[in-house]
Design an enzyme around this catalytic site. Structure first.
Site, PDB file in Angstrom:
ATOM      1  N   LYS A 163       1.191  -1.446   0.204  1.00 57.36           N
ATOM      2  CA  LYS A 163       0.067  -0.603   0.137  1.00 57.36           C
ATOM      3  C   LYS A 163       1.204   1.369  -0.021  1.00 57.36           C
ATOM      4  O   LYS A 163       1.153   1.908  -0.587  1.00 57.36           O
ATOM      5  CB  LYS A 163      -1.412   0.145   0.778  1.00 57.36           C
ATOM      6  CG  LYS A 163      -2.027  -1.217   1.453  1.00 57.36           C
ATOM      7  CD  LYS A 163      -3.041  -0.989   2.077  1.00 57.36           C
ATOM      8  CE  LYS A 163      -4.103  -2.018   2.187  1.00 57.36           C
ATOM      9  NZ  LYS A 163      -5.009  -2.410   0.758  1.00 57.36           N
ATOM     10  N   GLU A 213      -4.288   6.824   6.807  1.00 53.82           N
ATOM     11  CA  GLU A 213      -4.852   7.907   6.472  1.00 53.82           C
ATOM     12  C   GLU A 213      -5.861   8.856   7.044  1.00 53.82           C
ATOM     13  O   GLU A 213      -6.381   8.626   8.361  1.00 53.82           O
ATOM     14  CB  GLU A 213      -4.963   6.936   4.696  1.00 53.82           C
ATOM     15  CG  GLU A 213      -4.224   6.143   4.184  1.00 53.82           C
ATOM     16  CD  GLU A 213      -5.175   5.199   2.787  1.00 53.82           C
ATOM     17  OE1 GLU A 213      -6.338   5.513   3.332  1.00 53.82           O
ATOM     18  OE2 GLU A 213      -4.158   4.791   1.797  1.00 53.82           O
ATOM     19  N   HIS A 261     -15.539  -3.116   5.266  1.00 56.04           N
ATOM     20  CA  HIS A 261     -14.532  -2.701   5.134  1.00 56.04           C
ATOM     21  C   HIS A 261     -14.161  -3.642   3.841  1.00 56.04           C
ATOM     22  O   HIS A 261     -12.985  -4.064   3.277  1.00 56.04           O
ATOM     23  CB  HIS A 261     -13.520  -2.854   5.574  1.00 56.04           C
ATOM     24  CG  HIS A 261     -13.197  -1.364   6.496  1.00 56.04           C
ATOM     25  ND1 HIS A 261     -13.851  -0.644   5.808  1.00 56.04           N
ATOM     26  CD2 HIS A 261     -13.080  -1.240   7.562  1.00 56.04           C
ATOM     27  CE1 HIS A 261     -13.667   0.859   6.723  1.00 56.04           C
ATOM     28  NE2 HIS A 261     -13.163  -0.062   8.470  1.00 56.04           N
ATOM     29  N   ARG A 317      -3.345  -8.341  -9.220  1.00 56.41           N
ATOM     30  CA  ARG A 317      -4.487 -10.093  -9.384  1.00 56.41           C
ATOM     31  C   ARG A 317      -5.428  -9.852  -9.718  1.00 56.41           C
ATOM     32  O   ARG A 317      -6.273  -9.328 -10.252  1.00 56.41           O
ATOM     33  CB  ARG A 317      -4.557 -10.130  -8.322  1.00 56.41           C
ATOM     34  CG  ARG A 317      -4.873 -10.100  -7.622  1.00 56.41           C
ATOM     35  CD  ARG A 317      -5.637 -10.458  -6.271  1.00 56.41           C
ATOM     36  NE  ARG A 317      -5.357  -9.920  -4.635  1.00 56.41           N
ATOM     37  CZ  ARG A 317      -6.854  -9.252  -4.878  1.00 56.41           C
ATOM     38  NH1 ARG A 317      -7.871  -9.641  -6.125  1.00 56.41           N
ATOM     39  NH2 ARG A 317      -7.521  -8.568  -4.195  1.00 56.41           N
TER      40      ARG A 317
HETATM   41  P1  ADP Z   1      -8.270  -3.504   1.402  1.00 56.53           P
HETATM   42  O1  ADP Z   1      -6.597  -3.913   1.223  1.00 56.53           O
HETATM   43  O2  ADP Z   1      -7.643  -4.349   3.236  1.00 56.53           O
HETATM   44  O3  ADP Z   1      -9.163  -4.351   1.431  1.00 56.53           O
HETATM   45  P2  ADP Z   1      -8.626  -1.423   1.194  1.00 56.53           P
HETATM   46  O4  ADP Z   1      -7.535  -0.362   0.904  1.00 56.53           O
HETATM   47  O5  ADP Z   1      -8.443  -1.189   0.057  1.00 56.53           O
HETATM   48  O6  ADP Z   1      -7.935  -2.333   2.204  1.00 56.53           O
HETATM   49  O7  ADP Z   1      -9.917  -0.584   1.601  1.00 56.53           O
HETATM   50  C1  ADP Z   1     -11.154  -1.949   2.031  1.00 56.53           C
HETATM   51  C2  ADP Z   1     -11.902  -0.181   2.065  1.00 56.53           C
HETATM   52  O8  ADP Z   1     -11.590  -0.236   3.194  1.00 56.53           O
HETATM   53  C3  ADP Z   1     -12.312   0.060   1.159  1.00 56.53           C
HETATM   54  O9  ADP Z   1     -13.111  -0.055   0.247  1.00 56.53           O
HETATM   55  C4  ADP Z   1     -12.948   1.517   1.909  1.00 56.53           C
HETATM   56  O10 ADP Z   1     -14.731   1.410   2.749  1.00 56.53           O
HETATM   57  C5  ADP Z   1     -12.066   1.438   3.344  1.00 56.53           C
HETATM   58  N1  ADP Z   1     -11.059   2.853   3.724  1.00 56.53           N
HETATM   59  C6  ADP Z   1      -9.230   2.083   2.950  1.00 56.53           C
HETATM   60  N2  ADP Z   1      -8.991   3.492   3.368  1.00 56.53           N
HETATM   61  C7  ADP Z   1     -10.244   4.262   4.049  1.00 56.53           C
HETATM   62  C8  ADP Z   1     -10.221   5.560   4.110  1.00 56.53           C
HETATM   63  N3  ADP Z   1      -8.915   6.243   4.029  1.00 56.53           N
HETATM   64  N4  ADP Z   1     -11.206   6.664   4.471  1.00 56.53           N
HETATM   65  C9  ADP Z   1     -11.984   5.429   4.419  1.00 56.53           C
HETATM   66  N5  ADP Z   1     -12.437   4.506   4.586  1.00 56.53           N
HETATM   67  C10 ADP Z   1     -11.675   3.804   3.486  1.00 56.53           C
END
Ligand code: ADP
Length: 512
Positions: A116, A200, A235, A292
């Site tokens: 990330k 973040e 999430h 992927r």
């Molecule tokens: P993972 O790789 O664990 O799936 P992601 O970074 O793809 O994590 O985020 C998954 C979900 O978490 C997002 O779709 C959103 O719902 C929430 N999320 C992630 N980062 C943020 C953020 N900075 N603010 C609000 N929601 C977030």
């Protein structure tokens, strides 16, 4: 082209990949743990090889065992699917050392884009907007807390190696910081063997919208448009659809260009997804790259008519992508629900066990990607995803009506599933209007958790949805003399179709 492909995965995605192999005339070799001996992917593959006990760290996560099978079985390529080793650079590296083709990006591109924080750094250098926050792992909780105070709460602590919503904690004030840091880092260590965190700014009620990209080895990188995945529980995505109701052509182009820029900067090849959070003003912020194939790839297949797995294989074999972004216009609407063996009335706890009986839905516009059958026992050792039910229609209304109809046909006994939750969501007025965000489902379940598994009889919204579906069906029937397109099933990659608008008329061109 390849002669034999090793599928380093299990469940529905292993079945999906071996089906593509069979259609392309390529032999498939499956691998299985002791508990998967009778799984569908083992039954359907041309060959199958045992790789050890049930725990995935002793079987599906063992690069040495996978490579041993690949060599012994004479495979010339390995497809990792998603999950397990799909984003572990050790697998493409081991493939490169043995002269076997990895169907995915290079180890270097995976590392440049997969983590990330590395992805955020590359995004910033590529002029792609990111969610405000740290661009490096943060060494200790004191530094992280100072940054949070500086940015202002709420913030989100995230695992650098994150995935599946694990290792993530929202922090709304100073007092919560230390316990949240502890929980997130120990969860990250357990899940990924890497406890590093960063943070973040926590965006309130964003939408999750992602861009599917394909990149060949000849320098062509294309965006296949967006998928909206805003319906999430804790999430994690539970419903995905394409196209997004809120994305207009201008924003779609901007997001697609940003995704392509980032993929180019990372030297990316094969299929990948660039994920964004989108605010109410349609500002989009880079979230991460999934290096992927995604679980939700079928919704893109249904609206583009492309077969992403066949294209992955073609790209890995060195073929050129025969189309550009401008020629891809989504047709109709697609939606996917993830059916899990889990108990909605017991906090969605996994519900493994024997599938005593089941009825699989079918009919117009319905696709079921799954790795299960009647009499099979869902093991407790893996993610309990049973099936992906995908609907396609001329409009969102028709798609939802088909999905609801298919969910009514769907029955399983012996295990619990989350099917009732989808029947409920698909009747919710907010969902029908497309007024959703990433916290929407959690808020709904918080307001009325008891109804999680029951069919929510919302007569008004049902009637509104039905009326809209009839109107849409009539409108499309009226347009039928001006409209043609591919069937809702995936197209062979050698018959990629494109649509050109000429005034109001759509014409079908066939590319070879
Ligand atoms: P993972 O790789 O664990 O799936 P992601 O970074 O793809 O994590 O985020 C998954 C979900 O978490 C997002 O779709 C959103 O719902 C929430 N999320 C992630 N980062 C943020 C953020 N900075 N603010 C609000 N929601 C977030």
């Amino acid at each position: 082209m390849f002669r034999k492909i090793l599928i380093a995965n299990r469940g529905e995605i292993a079945v999906r990949i071996l089906r593509a192999c069979r259609e392309l005339g390529i032999r498939s070799a499956a691998v299985f743990s002791e508990v998967d001996r009778k799984s569908l992917h083992v039954r359907l593959a041309d060959e199958a090889y045992p790789i050890g006990p049930a725990p995935s760290r002793e079987s599906y996560l063992r690069v040495d065992k996978i490579m041993d099978v690949a060599r012994r079985s004479g495979c010339d390529a390995v497809h990792p699917g998603y999950g397990f080793l799909a984003e572990n650079a050790a697998l493409p590296r081991a493939c490169a050392e043995t002269g076997i083709t990895f169907i995915g990006p290079s180890a270097e591109a995976m590392e440049a884009l997969g983590s990330k924080t590395a992805g955020r750094q590359l995004a910033r250098r590529s002029d792609v907007p990111t969610v405000p926050g740290a661009n490096d792992p943060i060494e200790n909780p004191e530094d992280a807390q100072a940054l949070a105070q500086n940015m202002g709460y709420p913030v989100l602590l995230k695992a650098v190696a994150g995935g599946g919503g694990k290792g993530m904690r929202v922090v709304t004030r100073d007092a919560e910081f230390a316990p949240a840091w502890r929980d997130a880092s120990s969860e990250a260590l357990n899940a990924f063997g890497d406890s590093r965190l960063y943070l973040e700014k926590y965006l309130e009620k964003p939408r999750h919208i992602e861009i599917q990209i394909l990149a060949d080895t000849h320098g062509r990188v294309v965006s296949l448009g967006e998928r909206e995945c805003s319906v999430q529980r804790r999430h994690q995505k539970v419903i995905e659809e394409a196209p997004s109701l809120v994305i207009n052509p201008e924003v779609r182009k901007k997001m697609g260009d940003a995704a392509v820029r980032l993929a180019r900067a990372g030297g990316y090849v094969n299929a990948g997804t660039v994920e964004f959070l989108v605010d109410a003003h349609l500002n989009f912020y880079f979230l991460e790259v999934n290096t992927r194939l995604q679980v939700e790839h079928p919704v893109t297949e249904q609206v583009t008519g492309l077969d992403l797995v066949k294209l992955q294989i073609a790209i890995a074999a060195g073929h050129r992508l025969p189309f550009a972004w401008e020629t891809i216009t989504p047709r109709g609407h697609a939606m996917e629900v993830r059916l899990y063996a889990e108990d909605p009335d017991n906090n969605f706890f996994p519900s493994p066990g024997k599938i005593v009986s089941r009825h699989a839905p079918s009919g117009p516009g319905i696709r079921l990607d799954e790795g299960v059958y009647e009499g099979w026992t869902v093991p407790m050792d893996y993610d309990p995803l049973l099936s992906k039910l995908i609907a396609w229609g001329n409009s969102r209304e028709e798609t939802i009506a088909r999905l609801r109809r298919a969910l009514e046909e769907y029955t399983v006994t012996g295990i619990k599933t989350n099917a009732g939750l989808f029947r409920r969501i698909l009747s919710e007025p907010d969902f029908l209007r497309g007024e959703i965000h990433t916290k929407w489902l959690d808020e709904l379940l918080h307001r009325s958790p008891a109804a999680a598994s029951t069919l929510h009889e919302s007569a008004n919204s049902d009637r509104a949805a039905n009326a809209a579906a009839i109107a849409a069906a009539l409108w499309h029937a009226k347009q039928s003399d001006e409209h043609c397109g591919p069937s809702s099933s995936g197209q062979d990659s050698s018959q990629i179709l494109r649509w050109k608008r000429e005034g109001r008329r759509q014409q079908l061109d066939r590319l070879t």
